[in-house]
Every structure is written in C-alpha cells, then in structure tokens.
Design a protein around this motif. Structure first.
Motif, PDB file in Angstrom:
ATOM      1  N   ASP A 192      -9.852 -13.254 -10.811  1.00 52.36           N
ATOM      2  CA  ASP A 192      -9.014 -13.721  -9.706  1.00 52.36           C
ATOM      3  C   ASP A 192      -8.374 -15.068  -9.993  1.00 52.36           C
ATOM      4  N   LEU A 193      -7.163 -15.236  -9.487  1.00 51.28           N
ATOM      5  CA  LEU A 193      -6.543 -16.548  -9.392  1.00 51.28           C
ATOM      6  C   LEU A 193      -6.535 -16.900  -7.907  1.00 51.28           C
ATOM      7  N   GLN A 194      -7.366 -17.849  -7.540  1.00 54.61           N
ATOM      8  CA  GLN A 194      -7.466 -18.287  -6.146  1.00 54.61           C
ATOM      9  C   GLN A 194      -6.790 -19.643  -6.002  1.00 54.61           C
ATOM     10  N   ALA A 195      -5.742 -19.668  -5.180  1.00 57.82           N
ATOM     11  CA  ALA A 195      -5.026 -20.907  -4.892  1.00 57.82           C
ATOM     12  C   ALA A 195      -4.849 -21.018  -3.380  1.00 57.82           C
ATOM     13  N   GLU A 196      -5.933 -20.816  -2.668  1.00 63.01           N
ATOM     14  CA  GLU A 196      -5.883 -20.841  -1.209  1.00 63.01           C
ATOM     15  C   GLU A 196      -5.798 -22.277  -0.709  1.00 63.01           C
ATOM     16  N   LEU A 197      -4.920 -22.480   0.275  1.00 61.66           N
ATOM     17  CA  LEU A 197      -4.682 -23.808   0.856  1.00 61.66           C
ATOM     18  C   LEU A 197      -4.161 -24.797  -0.189  1.00 61.66           C
ATOM     19  N   LEU A 198      -3.592 -24.272  -1.259  1.00 56.16           N
ATOM     20  CA  LEU A 198      -2.946 -25.108  -2.268  1.00 56.16           C
ATOM     21  C   LEU A 198      -1.760 -25.835  -1.649  1.00 56.16           C
ATOM     22  N   GLU A 199      -1.546 -27.072  -2.074  1.00 55.75           N
ATOM     23  CA  GLU A 199      -0.369 -27.837  -1.654  1.00 55.75           C
ATOM     24  C   GLU A 199       0.429 -28.157  -2.915  1.00 55.75           C
ATOM     25  N   SER A 200       1.585 -27.516  -3.048  1.00 55.59           N
ATOM     26  CA  SER A 200       2.400 -27.638  -4.256  1.00 55.59           C
ATOM     27  C   SER A 200       3.711 -28.324  -3.922  1.00 55.59           C
ATOM     28  N   HIS A 201       3.997 -29.428  -4.622  1.00 56.30           N
ATOM     29  CA  HIS A 201       5.236 -30.175  -4.427  1.00 56.30           C
ATOM     30  C   HIS A 201       6.060 -30.053  -5.709  1.00 56.30           C
ATOM     31  N   GLY A 202       6.910 -29.044  -5.781  1.00 58.45           N
ATOM     32  CA  GLY A 202       7.658 -28.758  -6.990  1.00 58.45           C
ATOM     33  C   GLY A 202       7.664 -27.260  -7.224  1.00 58.45           C
ATOM     34  N   GLU A 203       8.033 -26.832  -8.414  1.00 56.72           N
ATOM     35  CA  GLU A 203       8.092 -25.412  -8.723  1.00 56.72           C
ATOM     36  C   GLU A 203       6.756 -24.934  -9.276  1.00 56.72           C
ATOM     37  N   LEU A 204       6.199 -23.917  -8.639  1.00 59.08           N
ATOM     38  CA  LEU A 204       5.015 -23.229  -9.140  1.00 59.08           C
ATOM     39  C   LEU A 204       5.510 -22.078  -9.998  1.00 59.08           C
ATOM     40  N   SER A 205       5.326 -22.190 -11.313  1.00 55.69           N
ATOM     41  CA  SER A 205       5.903 -21.238 -12.256  1.00 55.69           C
ATOM     42  C   SER A 205       4.820 -20.366 -12.877  1.00 55.69           C
ATOM     43  N   LEU A 206       4.935 -19.052 -12.652  1.00 58.20           N
ATOM     44  CA  LEU A 206       3.987 -18.069 -13.178  1.00 58.20           C
ATOM     45  C   LEU A 206       4.738 -16.940 -13.881  1.00 58.20           C
ATOM     46  N   ARG A 207       5.761 -17.270 -14.607  1.00 61.49           N
ATOM     47  CA  ARG A 207       6.564 -16.245 -15.261  1.00 61.49           C
ATOM     48  C   ARG A 207       5.730 -15.476 -16.292  1.00 61.49           C
ATOM     49  N   ALA A 208       5.764 -14.141 -16.167  1.00 61.99           N
ATOM     50  CA  ALA A 208       5.073 -13.242 -17.095  1.00 61.99           C
ATOM     51  C   ALA A 208       3.565 -13.485 -17.145  1.00 61.99           C
ATOM     52  N   GLY A 212      -6.039 -10.345 -13.667  1.00 54.93           N
ATOM     53  CA  GLY A 212      -6.861  -9.154 -13.815  1.00 54.93           C
ATOM     54  C   GLY A 212      -7.303  -8.511 -12.529  1.00 54.93           C
ATOM     55  N   VAL A 213      -7.407  -9.270 -11.442  1.00 52.49           N
ATOM     56  CA  VAL A 213      -7.795  -8.674 -10.153  1.00 52.49           C
ATOM     57  C   VAL A 213      -6.726  -9.063  -9.126  1.00 52.49           C
ATOM     58  N   SER A 214      -6.950 -10.115  -8.338  1.00 53.98           N
ATOM     59  CA  SER A 214      -6.003 -10.474  -7.279  1.00 53.98           C
ATOM     60  C   SER A 214      -5.548 -11.922  -7.397  1.00 53.98           C
ATOM     61  N   LEU A 215      -4.375 -12.179  -6.814  1.00 55.53           N
ATOM     62  CA  LEU A 215      -3.804 -13.518  -6.738  1.00 55.53           C
ATOM     63  C   LEU A 215      -3.706 -13.891  -5.268  1.00 55.53           C
ATOM     64  N   SER A 216      -4.445 -14.915  -4.871  1.00 52.70           N
ATOM     65  CA  SER A 216      -4.489 -15.322  -3.471  1.00 52.70           C
ATOM     66  C   SER A 216      -3.846 -16.683  -3.283  1.00 52.70           C
ATOM     67  N   LEU A 217      -2.768 -16.698  -2.494  1.00 50.34           N
ATOM     68  CA  LEU A 217      -2.132 -17.928  -2.048  1.00 50.34           C
ATOM     69  C   LEU A 217      -2.283 -18.045  -0.525  1.00 50.34           C
ATOM     70  N   ARG A 218      -3.402 -17.549  -0.019  1.00 52.89           N
ATOM     71  CA  ARG A 218      -3.648 -17.613   1.418  1.00 52.89           C
ATOM     72  C   ARG A 218      -3.585 -19.075   1.900  1.00 52.89           C
ATOM     73  N   GLY A 219      -2.795 -19.295   2.932  1.00 49.37           N
ATOM     74  CA  GLY A 219      -2.747 -20.620   3.539  1.00 49.37           C
ATOM     75  C   GLY A 219      -2.097 -21.684   2.689  1.00 49.37           C
ATOM     76  N   ALA A 220      -1.507 -21.312   1.548  1.00 50.10           N
ATOM     77  CA  ALA A 220      -0.884 -22.299   0.664  1.00 50.10           C
ATOM     78  C   ALA A 220       0.406 -22.823   1.271  1.00 50.10           C
ATOM     79  N   ARG A 221       0.761 -24.038   0.880  1.00 46.04           N
ATOM     80  CA  ARG A 221       2.028 -24.635   1.295  1.00 46.04           C
ATOM     81  C   ARG A 221       2.786 -25.037   0.041  1.00 46.04           C
ATOM     82  N   LEU A 222       3.874 -24.317  -0.222  1.00 43.64           N
ATOM     83  CA  LEU A 222       4.699 -24.571  -1.387  1.00 43.64           C
ATOM     84  C   LEU A 222       5.996 -25.213  -0.919  1.00 43.64           C
ATOM     85  N   ALA A 223       6.352 -26.324  -1.510  1.00 42.59           N
ATOM     86  CA  ALA A 223       7.573 -27.026  -1.119  1.00 42.59           C
ATOM     87  C   ALA A 223       8.291 -27.527  -2.359  1.00 42.59           C
TER      88      ALA A 223
END
Length: 380
Positions: A192-208, A212-223
């Motif tokens: 798993d990639l868990q990024a719950e309640l993440l606060e991101s200031h800029g570009e979150l880049s995950l190209r390609a 293996g299981v799930s990607l969780s951005l539950r409650g994250a704030r991306l700006a």
C-alpha cells in the motif's frame, strides 16, 4: 568507514560528544535513545524552541553507526532508534547498504537527508523536521514510513522500490525548486501507498508509478496554485483501488477504514488539476465527497483510464473540465449533481457497461448529462 579503524569491539571513539556516546551504546543495545525533555512545547520538532548541544549528534556519526557500526551486545540486536535528537550536518547515505533497523521519531535534521540508491531493510522517520529528502532509486525490503514529517523543500522518490508499504500519512510537504512537492515518477510499492491527510503544496507527481495493493489519499489536501496540476499521475497502475475520499480526524480515526459515526471528517480536497490519463486500477477509483477547485483551464482528466468501477460521487466542480474521453468502465456509480454543466464535460469514446446512480437520477437528468458532454458523445 576509516573512522572505525583500530577500534576494538567494545570501544567507543574518543571524539564523541556525550550525546553521541549515549547513542553509540544504545545502538549496541538495540534500545531507544530518547533525549526528549518531556515538555511537548520544547520537544516539538517543528516548533521554534532551540535544541542545544546536549540534544545534538553529528550526521557523520549516525552514518558511521548505520554503515559500519559496532557489534551488538551479547543477546541483543543492534538498531538505531532515536527520539528527540537534532542531527547536525547532512545525513548522507547515498549508495550505502544499511542493515540495522532504523527509526527516528520527533527529530530535527539541520540539512537535507540524502538516500539516493541506498538500500534498507526498513526505514521509519516519524514526526521529523527535514529540509529535503533525496531518495531517488532507494530500495527497501520492508517499509518506508514518513508519517507526520514536514519536508520544507520536497521529497524525491523517483524510481524508488519499496518492498512493502510506503506511508506519508499526515505529512506536510512543500515544493522544491521545480515546483514539485513529491517527485515519485516510476515509483514501485509492493503493497500500500498510504498518504491519508497528506498536505501537499506543489505538484504530487506519480507518473508511471506501480502500487501493489491500494493507493489511499483519504482526507488529503493537495494544493498547487503555481501551475496546472496538483496531482500528475498518468500511466499509474494500482492493483486494487485509488481512494480520494474522506478520512476520520483525531484519536478515533483508523487508517484505511470508513470513519466511525461521530468521528470528525476531512474530505479529499484538491486545488489544481488532476491527471490520471491511461491509468489502470484493478478494483475501483473512488471520488466520494471529493472537492475539486479548478480554474477555467484546469481539468480532472481521466482520459483512457480503465477500472471495473468509477465512483463519481464528489462535489460538482464550479469551474474547469471533467474529461472521460476514451475511458473504459464497467460500473459507473454517480450522482446527478456531481457532474459539471454543459461544455465542461467531455466523454468522446467513453465506454461503460452499467449505470449505478446513487440517489435520484431521473431520465431527464440523465439526458441532460448526455447533452452536457461533447457533441460526438454516443450513448450505447
């Protein structure tokens, strides 16, 4: 390392400070080395209270322990477990192989942490203050945990290989000179990639990237008000589900679970465009209660995405476009008021098998939904 030349198995280098000598012995014992004062205000690694020499260790001594440390005491397993320390200088483990278990809690790093092409079993940095984490092509057999850390100039995890879980829960990440908060193109995560309640200031880049299981951005704030994209993840592969959904906040909240009744909720929020073009998701993409703040030229782009289920249950974007052109979905679970108005929904070549409306979605509203799409849209 040459500094260790001539030392016997139980000897301590002569030039160590009192704080470093204590860390050295704790490493051999496998115990936690905690220099916290007990005052939560003083001990806040993100606060302004100064930490003196009595709580400071040099980065080169930490590297010495991790790369060529002394043997464990009889019946013990050597490990580096630090809490409440200030690390002076740059922690540079680039290209090194770190065998001991490594965990650092509520520590302050004076300079960047450099881990490119390093190898770890498991690395945990919890609630630490870090100027920048450089970890391109880092490899871990187990977890890489970075929860509640604050990174002032971003994280680089390009082509990193994480054996089990990558955790960024409640981390705060500011952008680097290129405008990226997290640069993780080509990242591979075994579970798993868990990024719950993440606060991101800029570009979150995950190209390609591959999860293996799930990607969780539950409650994250991306700006990312500085550029077009807040989440840039074309060709992302997630074996199970992508969650851009609410998270519970506080002691009662449980990671990865639906928040219990009465728990304070924080929804997923994104200020800036999202690009999930050509993504492959094994179970579902879930936008329940998600909020998107877009400018007129920004998009929630799902071009050519493939997933068994798309849960389009977020808040209607006031501006910008939603693009589903070429996407292939089996079950489309949606709500009438989640879709943008005429001219802002594009579905050329969009294919789905089943419509599963959540709540009232009359025939007239469904026809309006069709009309809101581009002229070439052909319902089948």
């Amino acid at each position: 390392m040459t500094e260790g030349a001539g030392l016997g198995a139980g000897e301590v280098p002569e030039d160590l400070t009192a704080a470093e000598a204590g860390m050295w012995q704790a490493f051999r014992n496998g115990s936690v080395y905690d220099l916290s004062s007990g005052d939560p205000v003083v001990d806040d690694p993100h606060g302004g209270h100064p930490w003196g020499e009595d709580r400071t260790v040099r980065a080169r001594i930490v590297c010495w322990l991790l790369l060529d440390g002394p043997p464990a005491l009889a019946g013990r397993v050597s490990s580096l477990k630090l809490a409440g320390l200030r690390v002076s200088g740059s922690l540079d483990l680039a290209g090194g192989t770190v065998v001991p278990y490594t965990e650092m809690r509520q520590c302050r790093f004076e300079q960047d942490v450099l881990l490119p092409e390093a190898r770890f079993t498991t690395l945990r940095m919890v609630d630490c203050s870090v100027p920048r984490l450089e970890a391109a092509r880092v490899q871990t057999e187990g977890d890489l945990h970075l929860p509640r850390c604050r990174f002032h100039r971003g994280i680089r995890l390009t082509d990193a290989q994480i054996g089990t879980d990558l955790m960024l829960n409640q981390a705060v990440v500011h952008r680097d000179r290129s405008g990226r908060s997290v640069a993780a193109d080509g990242l591979t995560v075994g579970q798993d990639l868990q990024a719950e309640l993440l606060e991101s200031h800029g570009e979150l880049s995950l190209r390609a990237a591959t999860i293996g299981v799930s990607l969780s951005l539950r409650g994250a704030r991306l700006a990312n008000p500085y550029a077009r994209l807040a989440l840039n993840a074309p060709q992302l592969t997630v074996e199970r589900s992508l969650y851009l959904t609410p998270a519970g906040v506080g002691a009662q909240a449980m990671s990865g679970m639906t928040p219990a009744q009465g728990t304070r909720i924080q929804r997923f929020e994104c200020e800036g465009g999202i690009r999930l073009d050509d993504g492959r998701f094994g179970d579902a993409v879930d936008f329940e209660r998600a909020r998107f703040t877009l400018t007129d030229d920004q998009e929630l782009s799902l071009r050519r995405m493939q997933t068994p289920e798309l849960r389009f249950l977020g808040e209607q974007p006031a501006r910008g476009r939603v693009v589903l052109s070429g996407a292939k979905i089996i079950n489309l679970m949606d709500r009438a008021d989640a879709w943008p108005g005429p001219g802002r929904l594009h579905m050329g070549g969009f294919f789905y098998e089943n419509l599963v409306p959540r709540g009232p979605f009359s025939l007239a509203e469904r026809l309006d939904w069709v009309a809101a799409a581009t002229a070439e849209y052909n319902p089948e």
